[in-house]
Motif scaffolding. Sequence first.
Motif, short mmCIF file in Angstrom:
data_model
loop_
_atom_site.label_atom_id
_atom_site.label_comp_id
_atom_site.label_asym_id
_atom_site.label_seq_id
_atom_site.Cartn_x
_atom_site.Cartn_y
_atom_site.Cartn_z
N SER A 58 0.80 -1.23 0.00
CA SER A 58 0.00 0.00 0.00
C SER A 58 0.82 1.27 0.00
O SER A 58 0.48 2.23 -0.67
N GLU A 104 -1.33 -4.34 3.44
CA GLU A 104 -2.65 -4.38 4.08
C GLU A 104 -3.12 -5.80 4.39
O GLU A 104 -3.76 -6.04 5.42
N TRP A 105 -2.84 -6.73 3.50
CA TRP A 105 -3.38 -8.08 3.67
C TRP A 105 -2.59 -8.87 4.71
O TRP A 105 -3.17 -9.55 5.56
N ASN A 118 -0.68 -7.58 7.00
CA ASN A 118 -0.57 -6.82 8.25
C ASN A 118 0.88 -6.75 8.76
O ASN A 118 1.18 -7.10 9.91
N ASN A 174 -4.31 -3.91 11.65
CA ASN A 174 -5.44 -4.38 10.86
C ASN A 174 -5.52 -3.50 9.62
O ASN A 174 -6.06 -2.41 9.65
N HIS A 175 -4.92 -3.97 8.53
CA HIS A 175 -4.85 -3.24 7.26
C HIS A 175 -4.03 -1.94 7.40
O HIS A 175 -4.56 -0.84 7.23
N GLN A 225 -8.11 -0.24 9.47
CA GLN A 225 -9.35 -0.83 9.96
C GLN A 225 -9.41 -0.90 11.48
O GLN A 225 -10.45 -1.29 12.04
#
Length: 334
Positions: free
Chosen positions: A86, A101-102, A104, A130-131, A148
């Motif tokens: 990201s 993001e995935w 973490n 979390n993301h 998140q």
Amino acid sequence: MSAHLFGLTDRTFAYSHSLGRNEFAGTGFRNPMDVAITADGTTYVVNRSREDRPDGLRISIVTLDEQYISEFASHGEGDGQFIWPSSIALDDKNNVYVSDEWLNRITIFDKDGEYLGKWGNTGTGDGELNHPAGIAIIGDTLVLTDSQNHRVQKFGLDGTFKGKFGGPGNGQSQFNLPWGISIDRNGLVYVADWRNDRVQQFNMDGEWQATFGQSGTNVGQFKRPASVCTDEDGDIYVADWQNNRVQILSADGRFVAQLRGDHVLSQWGREKLISNPDMLRQRAIAFANDSGNFEREFAQPCAVKIDHQGRLVVVENWSGRIQVYQKTREPMLV
């Protein structure tokens, strides 16, 4: 071309050039997400690619005058790999930090792309992620938008937890899926509060300083701002993602200008067209239908950065390219 609110500023922003083209490997970018630039102009571009074509996921090393240097990383869950990369940032040694993001986690490389390590655990507790989306580094501290978990967290460069601020909501010091983050030369932290359609400003202790913007399409309003940065004058640049524009605010949040995109075909793009006559014909037809407006304008601008020459660098996720603008402080009538 930039639109201005006269009487507030004498700044103007002139389009310089573009770099990139949509490619899954080598010269060009595929769904770029973010960029980091060294003092000598070496530029690292995070390519997220598409879920049906993960082979395009990589970090490209280029220069802003479109010289291809190399690339590194790939799709996967192993060391030095990513699923949803990201954001990217550099430390004082030009080591490269990338958020995922995935998975973490934060992954670290040296300036040549050699894997150095990783840190991060999934969860909601202190130091858990979390993301994680946007990241920024100042000295020995990395700050990130823990999207998140609706907060900002601070870490040492080795992943040691240093603190946090924020929480879910739409009030002062609260976030709803925060995305981009940056730190100015005075140590102020700017957060693109994505779902709240605003930018919030804090000091490094997490104390709220100011809020800029609200939901909308008028000047000074935002629709899913994805990235924010500042320049040496204190001007604030916001990638207004769903409004397909970049807005510039003064240090106190007043609207200064907006950019809609001025793309002219890059050198890599010209080389590809020369070697693909059918593509050249298709492009000519598209230009005849809309005078080239679709190609010229921003398509999902997702990151803004200022390079060491003071140029504005705008990353476009959909178009697989970067547009570069030069700021001038001379008054000019448009």
